[in-house]
Each structure stands twice: as structure tokens, then as C-alpha cells.
Design an enzyme around this catalytic site. Structure first.
Site, short mmCIF file in Angstrom:
data_model
loop_
_atom_site.label_atom_id
_atom_site.label_comp_id
_atom_site.label_asym_id
_atom_site.label_seq_id
_atom_site.Cartn_x
_atom_site.Cartn_y
_atom_site.Cartn_z
N GLY A 161 0.93 -1.29 -0.27
CA GLY A 161 0.06 0.45 0.11
C GLY A 161 0.84 1.46 0.11
O GLY A 161 2.19 1.08 0.57
N CYS A 162 0.26 2.27 -0.37
CA CYS A 162 1.03 3.53 -1.01
C CYS A 162 1.48 4.27 0.72
O CYS A 162 2.72 4.32 0.81
CB CYS A 162 0.33 4.77 -1.04
SG CYS A 162 -1.21 5.09 -0.76
#
Lengths: 359, 359, 359, 359
Positions: A161-162
Site C-alpha cells: 500500500g502507499c
């Protein structure tokens, strides 16, 4: 083109996967993208459309099936490939020559499809959270700079995920180095609005968020926190992490500002040296010179992560600041980076270290 | 007008300082503003132009002397008062009936003027940092909700900085309550661009900052940190504070996200109760109901500070989130609030608890 | 408060509608607002909550019925009035003392309710398009500066659209003065995103519109064009108008840039004089001095319309530039202005000519 | 990579200017850039650093001489070339292998340098206005799609201004086709803030322009109007043009909305057909399908111009809408496009038709 850049591209040319056909020395691999019309999917398609090793064969979109990609993304007018409804059965895509599938479906939507895609012999890179906590054989958590040889052998890459990417790249050199005291790490992070996806909703309506800053799911509430904890666990570390994400009015970018309590006081020079050494060979991680701080605009449009370190409270706390483009190093870019590694291509193939100076 | 609002205004009406002349029951006080054409000064003038107790008699601006305020601020077309060069000698302003002076001059510019203004018998409210660390008699640090009777007697009010206001309102109920363990408090804060002032510079040029987030002067570098430490000292507290300010692309607002290590674990209910009790009588501080978080848009245009509390790490860390409008509660609004207290008027006179719903 | 401003407010005070009870000299009128939770409705409620002649008795919202206004609009924390489902039957509101109803329902939603509300003896100000083209007796198109005595007698005021307000205030002094040649008037207009309403949709999603400019429904497609043509018709004028609206990334504001072909060449001085004379007595229309041009930020937060004129092509074309706040002079502000006229109060009661200098 | 894109790149590969050394089939040309640190210069350097035919040999910057490009533009971390003070004498650059010079100096700064640079045998592409009105032999106004063989032979290309590019591409197919009646063309245009350059100033300070729309130098005042008129003159056309530029809060992009009075009524189909035919072979001009309108976000990051046509007023007025990225097709991109033509390379070499889907 500068001399180093030219050298890089020349190097890429000579490392191409399989000779024979394709773009000069490259033989393209057949690629399919599920969830091609969201922000992550759109970026993936844009990157792959310019990647010398990729031949886009199939694109999926539940919402826009039947339209061309160019119709949905007028920024990409040459992409006249027609969108399929995201398939559950991979057979038709295999028939069209798809060899690797990138999934940018929403969280929860790929888990059920995965077995069939893997059974069909496809290599899979999944941008959702579905497999990030998985311990199944053949599944690799793809934080590229912290992957070893297992990445090349992965059947399914769970792309980070970012937020997790920005935080883990920032804290791992310290926590794996035995510096962390075990007292709570505090990670504050700012995200651009594209991080919330492309489905319209009131909190991301221009008039609501366009001139405001807002924390959300703070403390121990955000799903990325479990992902961060799992990655720490794989690195043999455990301890409390407090994670406060905020939405700020920019299209792209994540900026993480993190404090790590230390077991013994550290000098700035030692911290700087440790980080620089850890990422010395990483083309997409840049440890900034002392005095500089990362800004999201400097990484916008690039696959880079910019890092800076500071010490505070008499050397007892390490501060790390981290900036990425959430759609690139935080999603589509890292996916391509992982794929490059799997294919044995130079890690930078089809990816920019340069960003968009103003956008 | 709602019943509570009507009651408030009615209350204001009956508490007017001095009967006799002026707007109905109000007798206006002669007011001068130094530095009237920056963002803080402009807001001050806007507020004072609508304040029933203020008669604007003189405005100063080194840069725009000779022009009218309306010419410099076309948003305020009725303000046809001509700008003077910011005076060093208060005599001409006294002659024009100025009784109280608000200074919105840049940091460092009022310190030398102060003795003459005070000697002339003027009451002074200074929005700069010049006197915030001062221990001179008659100088009061004007964090309104934490001032006692000394505010009413102040000859010079050192109006707090915007960051300090957001942070101190958030941490004082905990630290003065003996909850703080003494381990470092980490205060991250996001500021709108007006916080950097009105002088054009590259970092606040639209194209540079308009779509990006950037930390600056992090750790222990920012001047507001000394101001925060001094205020803690006056409250009998000391200990390490790490302060990481960030610039984000919004015009106004500060959002502070703070973690306070506790000496004994605290429940959310107890934290909530403590904060609610401390600010029960404060018209401009709102402790949000459990589950809510402050956002800068909710306080934009108002003099409010919105606060929310959380506990984390098993109750060993208190998280406090704080939002203010940097130009109002963080500058001009708190200045007027302090002046209201000095004059014995209702604290809310001429100030809004309501904000601008979309702007 | 400046002397002219003080005079204005004092004047307001002495003109209050009905003595007896209420806020000092004011007796408040019972007000209800339908559609209170959209942008126009929210602004209306904000304005009315500070209006000395208004007692908010009832607020409607289909979507948020049961919540308080403060819950839906955290910017307005004192508005603890509970929202009703927008009623079709006015009786319960009449019972609660509602005497005038402002409707900010979406286009099409009030037309069916209107007969019952009028039959109940309520005065109605409708912000939707439903009655703007109506020729029914008692219905008045409320472009305030161009209304005569019929406004005071109106049973239902059809409040003009935001684009129509900006365009009509700009062109009426020329076209009613016989200057227009009859060749097409070209009206380009830029709108802030709040003009598209509060329902989330892809075109107004931050990431899509936040950094871009887009024309839409250009030429002869926009509904406001019929409204403009109808207003011209009432003024005895007819002829082609081309209207090109554009969405630009700001929260509020309309800027119209209009060219009017003239039958005989006009000097700039004559154009300036004509416009200044026409609006000499209008507190909310400001004809800028020669050389200046309107900007939406100068009218943001105010009920003003700023106008500038130029001549081009040898005096054969008149250019008029017009700026308003779409939610105020283009919606809620003009509604209150019309209501002030109906009640015989000063036109400026509860409305600001000053705007928000930076927001 | 899609099949058409692959074909395009393959085509580029086989058309390389001179075989022998360089990147595979390309032999790079030595390039210097004057004024490399403004927005136009920065984009030029970014494009050229990725261009297979360019070897960056020298960069100039009066303001940042001595620093590296990477230091001034942290988005471009691999550009470690040191900046020279912009030279007046080209000899040192010639010695370093510079064969072509791009000048992105401010208007007025290159005119005096040009003779020496040309005398040294350098090919010059000037992005300023200095030579756009020039009739000197060897100087070509580089609106690429309207240049003929003279472009290939040009010694100095006067690269068009951003507004002029957007307007001329939109109106030339009509006016050169004899459709224009000669009555005034009205061109309204919206520009992103990067169009105002990188020097900080109050009108482009974030807080001033970040949430507002403003016309400036309207009617017949803007310098680009002379450039447009000169280009029309070269095309054998003359007549009044009214040009109203506006600043809107976006980083990049120009959107022009233009009305052209026609001598005989035209159908939409005929207009559409005329424009589509004129630009059929142009890789960077896209005439949108009927019903679509251009938006600046669709061309952001690309060298495209998107056009749409409409007819109004009974077919007597042609409306044309035009969008470009002001820094690319409006500056650096068109400069590279012109250079590609000069070198005999495919026009698209090193330039994107795809844009950045969200930025």
C-alpha cells in the site's frame, strides 16, 4: 539526454529479456490489467503502454466495459484497446496472449479470482490489500528494496500500500538495525486525494476537501497499520506504532513524518550514514543530503522515494521524513518495478527517476 | 437568527463598555492598526470594521502609505481610510483619537516602537513574536483561555503565534494535569500558506506549493517551539517537545496532530472528560464528541479551536488533534478576543463561532 | 467600525420593520428553509442565523432529516435546530411560526409544493429555476437591482440563477440603453465548483477538476441561457446570445467576460459613465474605476457584483467583466437582499459588502 | 506498449539522423539551453534529457550559475550538469560540442545574443517573443502544423507563445478557408499560473490566486495579440481580434474559447469535417468527436492540442475550443517538435501524445 541517463538506457537495452521479436532488442510480454480505469489502474496502463517489455493485450473494467481506454481516459488517446468486464475466468485473456496480470481491483475483489489466474499459469501482481498479510507459499510482499531472491520466484506479488511503502522505507533501516527502543513509533502521514480512489464521495468532493486538511482513522484504526506491523514482523520486529493519516488538497503524493525512539543516542552523521548505506544501490530511493527535506512535488510523476533523517531530543529520537508519489512508488510504479525484477530486466525499465517539475 | 445567537447578541448589547455615543448602546473606542496590509493586519481591519466597540481611526502600512485600505484590499471596498506610513511616534495617532493600537508588523519591527506607544498611554496588542518570551511587568502572553485576571490589566498583550495557539490549547489540559510522562511530545502541524505571510517568495509561489506538501524547520528548529516551551514554563512544566511544521496547499488553517506520552494509562472517556471540563466555559474552544476529528474547513472564518482526543498504545499515549484558522484564532481573532476581555465586553463581541461552510 | 459602516448600521437599526419585541429595535420574522443542507441552503442558513430580522424556526433536508444542522455543517456549531424531512405540507411549519419560506431545493422539487405554501399564506423565495420563466401574477424574477415596486408585493420571488445574475447585471445597462446592435452577444463565464452543487460526481471529484479548466454545455445549450433570454424579453430586448460556461478549480465565484456588439461606436468614458450612473444607488453593485478589472476573490464572501467596462474594435464592441460570489449574490445573498426589500428593511441588512480577503 | 505505439517507436528508431555512435541507432546532437531554470527551460531540459537525439552539453542560468540543475530542480535528480551563467559569447559552448541552442530566456534577453550565436554556426530555437514578429530571412515562426519546408531550413525558429499557439491552431482552419466574415473574433482564454513564469510576485502568490479567477490585459492589450495578428497576416488575413486572457488556479494549461463570425452559415458537420481534414496528418492535434469538449487536464503533460468545434446563432458563428499544456505544446514541447522536424526525425520523437491522467 545526459551521459548517465544515456548509459542507463543503453544498459537497459542490452539486458532485454528474450531476443527475437519485439522492439529492437526487447521481446514484449503479453500483459493484462484488471481494474484498469481507476487511478492506480490508469497509471499502470500509462506506464505499461510506454514499457519496452510490455504488450498490452487485455484491459478490464467492470464499470466501463465496452468502451475504449481512450474514451475513459482522454489523456491517453492512443489507447484504443476495448475494455472487457473484469474477468473471473482467465481463459479468454490467456487465449489473447496474456502472460502476466496486474490487478488494480478494489480491495477484496481479487482474492476470489486469484486461484484461477494462478492455475492458468499466469504471473500475478496484485495492487490491492488482499494478499499483503498472506503467508501462502509463492506470495511475496513486494516492497522492492527489501525483497530478496524470493521476489524473482514469486507467483503472486502483493504490492504494498502507499502509506505502508512510505512508512516502511523510512523506518526499516532503523528498526532492523536494532536502534528502536520499543517505545511507540509515531507516524504522521499526509496523502493526496487520489489515494482515496476515483469513486465520487463527499469527503473528496472538490468543494469539501479542496482547501482543507483533515485527519482520519488516526491512532490505531487504519488498515495500513496492520500491513506495516506484518512487514515489521517479517523483519523480526514488533512494537507499538501510532499512525495518523491526513487528507490534504493535492492530487498525488504521500509525505510521512515519523519519530522513532532510540535505545541509545544517535548522531545525525551516524543516522545519515546508516540510511545512505542501506539504500546505496537502490535506484529509486534517494537519501537527501543533510539539511534537505523531501517534498511531494519533487517525487510527483517519478517512482522515487525521497528520504531525510534528523535527530532530536538529545539524539534519543530519530526523525525520518519520506515522500513518494502514491500512484507510482506507492502503487503502479512499484508494481512495474517488481515486474522488472521478476523478468530480470533493469529495475528502472519503463520507470522515471525524474518527476514532473511543475504539475 | 437562532435563539441562542440572539441571546448572545442581546447580551453583548447590554454589556457595552461606555454608554453615551456610538452605535446604539456601544461607545466605540478609537483604534489604530500598524501593519494593516498583510494577511494578519487585513483580517484585523476587517474584524474591527464590523466590531461594535471599535472606531477605526488610523491604519499604517510602510509599503502602501498614501493609498486607501480599499485600494490595497479590494475585498473591503468601504474602507476608504488612507494608510499612513507605520509611525514610530504615536503622537499623530493619539491626536486622531487612537486609544488602543494593534500591531501586525513583521517580527522585530514593533519592539523598538513599543516604549513610545506605551508611554503615550496607549494599550497595545502586538501580533508579532517580539514580546512573547518577555517577562516584563504589564506584558501578558495572550492565550486567552489560559489567561487569568492579569489579561484585563495588561498594558501590552503579546498575542500568541498561530502554531503555538494550536499546540498549547491542545496540550495544556494534559500537561497541567500531571498526565505527561516527560518523554518527548511529538507535535506535527500543517499550515495553510497564508501563515507564511504576504511577501511573494518562491516557496509560496502558486506553481511551487499549490499541489504539494512540504515539511520545514522540523525537529527543534522552529521559532514557535521556544514560544511553546516558554508557555509551558509559565505553567510549571518542562520537557522535550519535537515540532514538525508542514506547508500544505490551502489558504488558511492549522491542523496540529500531537502525541503526549502519559505517566499512567488513561481511558478515552477520562481524556474526553478532562478536556471537556477544562474548556466548558470557553466560547471559542469546542471539544468534539468522541469519534469526530477536527478539520480546518470547519473552523475557517471562525475564531474557534476544535479539539479531539484519542488514546493509543494501551492508553499510554494521548493523541490530541487541534484545528484553528491561523489568521483568526491564530492571529487577528484572538487579538480581538483579548481586547474584548480587556474592555470587559463579552468575549465573543465582533467574532464568529460560525465559519464559512465552503470557501 | 468605519464611519460610513457605522452610519449604515445605525440606519438599519432605525428602519426595523416592526417594533415591540426581538433584538432591540428588530422584531424577527419566523423563517423556514427547505433544502437547508446543500451549498445554497447552507449559505442561506448561515446568513439568516446572523440576520437581525430572522428567527429560524424550521429547516428541511430530505437527506439529513433527524440530524441537527450543526451535525451536517460542523462550521455552524451553534445551529442545533433539528432538520425535518423537507415538507410538502406547510402546516407544521406554520404552526411553528414560520412566516416566510426560502426554498433551496433542487430544480424541479419546489414547483409542486408551491401552491400549498402560497395557499398557507406564506411568502416564498425560491432559489431554484422552477419559476424563473413564469409569467404568473405574484411571481417576480428577483434580480434586485432591476426590480421595481413589484418586488415588494411579490408573493413568490424567483431568485435568479448565478450565471444569469452575473450576465444580466453586466449587459442590461447596455441593452436597455439601445446600444446593442443585435449581433450575437458572446458571454463566457467561469464558475467555481460549488456551482455544481453538493452531490458527489466524477466531474467535481477533487482529483478530476482540481487542477484543470473545462467548458461545458457551451453555445446555446445551458439552461441559464433561457433565463437570460426571458429577462431580456421582459426588458423589451431580443437577440442571439452565445453562452460558454466553464468549470475552474475554485470553490466559489463566477467571472463573466462578455462582448456586446454596438450599433454606434462608444467611448470608454461614455461606457463607464453609463454603467456608473445606472448603479449609482445600488449598494451591492460596484462599477470599478477605469483600469481595474473584477476578480472573484474580491467578491468572495460578499453580496457584491463588481463590474468593469472596456471598449474594443474601434469602439464597436463593448466588453463587460462581472464577478460575483455564486453562493451569495448568485444565490443566498440575493435571496436575503430580496427579502430585505420585501420587508422594507435596508437592502444591506444582514449582508456584507466586504468579502473575505483571503480564503 | 500498444501496437500503434510500438510501431511509432520502431519507426522513430529507423529514422535516426546520423548513424555511427550514440544510443543504438541514434547519434545524439550536442544541445545547450539558455535560461534553463525557469518553467519553460525546466521542461525543455526534462524533455531533452529523455530525447534519444539530444546530448545535453551545456545549461545556462543567470540566477543559479554554479549550482547543478538537480539542485535547482530536485525533481530531476540525475541532472548533475553544472549551470553556467547564461553566456553572451557562444564560443565556450561550441567548444563543449553544442550544436543547437534552445533559448528560454525572458523576453528581450536573447535578441542581442542572437547574432553571435548564429554567426557561430549554431542552430537556434528561441522560446521568447523576441523574433516572433521578425521578417528577417532564416527566421521562421514555428507554429509547427502551419509551417512548410521553410522550417527545415530555418536558422532561427521563433517558437510561438502559449496563447498564440492555442488560438492560432483553433482559428487558422476557418480563417484561411475564407469562412471569416471579418467581424471581430472574440478569443477568451484561461491560463494556468505557470504561464506567468517562475519569478515570485503578488498576483501569483498562492494565497492571492489559489482560489480565484481574474481577467488581465483584456481587449486589445495583450502582447500575444500582435503575435496572433502577425501570424494571420502571414496567412493573408486581417481583421479585428479581441483577446481576453484570464488567470485561473491551475498549474498548467491553456483553454481558449473562441467565436468566429462567418460570412455564410455553416453546419456543424461541415465545420467538423473541415477541422478534421486540416489536421488529419498532425500527430499532436486532435479534433475531438462531436459532443466532446477539450479540458486542460486531458492534455496536461502531453504535447497535444485538443480542439472542438460548434456552430451557434443559426450557423452564423463558429465556436472553437482549444486546450494545450502551456509548457509543452505552448513552449518546450513545440520547441522540440520543431527541432525534430529540422533534424528530419519523426515529429513525435521524445514527445508524448499521452498526458498525465491525474496530476
Amino acid at each position: 539526454m545526459s551521459a548517465p541517463a544515456a548509459a542507463k538506457i543503453a544498459a537497459q537495452g542490452t539486458t532485454a529479456a528474450r531476443p527475437g521479436e519485439g522492439l529492437g532488442r526487447w521481446q514484449a510480454v503479453g500483459v493484462g490489467v484488471l481494474g484498469a480505469t481507476g487511478y492506480g489502474g490508469g497509471e499502470l496502463v500509462r506506464l505499461l503502454s510506454m514499457h519496452p517489455g510490455a504488450a498490452l493485450r487485455a484491459l478490464g473494467s467492470r464499470q466501463h466495459a465496452g468502451a475504449t481506454m481512450a474514451r475513459v481516459w482522454p489523456s491517453l488517446p492512443d489507447l484504443d484497446l476495448e475494455l472487457d468486464d473484469d474477468p473471473s475466468d482467465p481463459a479468454p485473456w490467456v487465449d489473447r496472449g496474456v502472460e502476466v496480470v496486474f490487478s488494480a481491483l478494489p480491495h477484496g475483489a481479487f482474492a476470489d479470482r486469484a486461484p484461477a489466474f494462478l492455475a492458468a499459469g499466469l504471473r500475478v501482481i496484485d495492487l490491492s490489500a488482499d494478499f499483503r498479510l498472506s503467508a501462502v507459499a509463492g506470495v511475496v510482499y513486494g516492497l522492492t528494496e527489501w525483497c530478496g531472491a524470493e521476489l524473482e520466484a514469486a507467483r503472486l506479488v502483493a504490492n504494498p500500500g502507499c502509506y505502508a511503502t512510505a512508512v516502511l522505507l523510512a523506518i526499516l533501516p532503523a528498526v532492523t538495525g536494532g536502534l528502536w527502543s520499543g517505545a511507540p513509533i509515531i507516524a504522521n502521514a499526509l496523502s493526496g486525494v487520489s489515494g482515496a480512489g476515483r469513486s465520487p464521495a463527499l469527503p473528496t468532493h472538490f468543494v469539501e476537501c479542496g482547501n482543507s486538511a483533515a485527519p482520519y482513522r488516526v491512532g490505531e484504526e487504519h488498515a495500513h497499520l496492520r500491513e506495516i506491523a506484518a512487514a515489521l514482523g517479517r523483519a523480526g520486529q514488533a512494537g507499538p506504532i501510532i499512525f495518523n493519516p491526513h487528507l490534504v488538497p493535492m492530487a498525488r503524493g504521500i509525505l510521512a513524518s515519523i519519530s522513532i525512539p532510540l535505545c541509545v543516542p544517535l548522531s545525525l552523521a551516524a543516522a545519515q550514514e546508516r540510511y545512505a548505506a542501506r539504500y546505496a544501490g537502490a535506484p529509486f530511493v534517494r537519501v537527501l543530503p543533510p539539511g534537505d527535506l523531501p517534498e511531494t512535488r519533487h517525487v510527483r510523476g517519478s517512482n522515487r522515494c525521497d528520504l531525510a533523517v534528523r535527530v532530536a531530543a538529545g539524539g534519543s529520537v530519530l526523525l525520518v521524513f519520506s515522500a513518494i508519489d502514491n500512484l507510482l512508488k506507492g502503487a503502479a510504479g512499484q508494481a512495474v518495478q517488481n515486474w522488472n525484477r521478476i523478468c530480470g530486466w533493469p529495475e528502472t525499465t519503463g520507470l522515471a527517476t525524474a518527476g514532473w517539475p511543475c504539475a
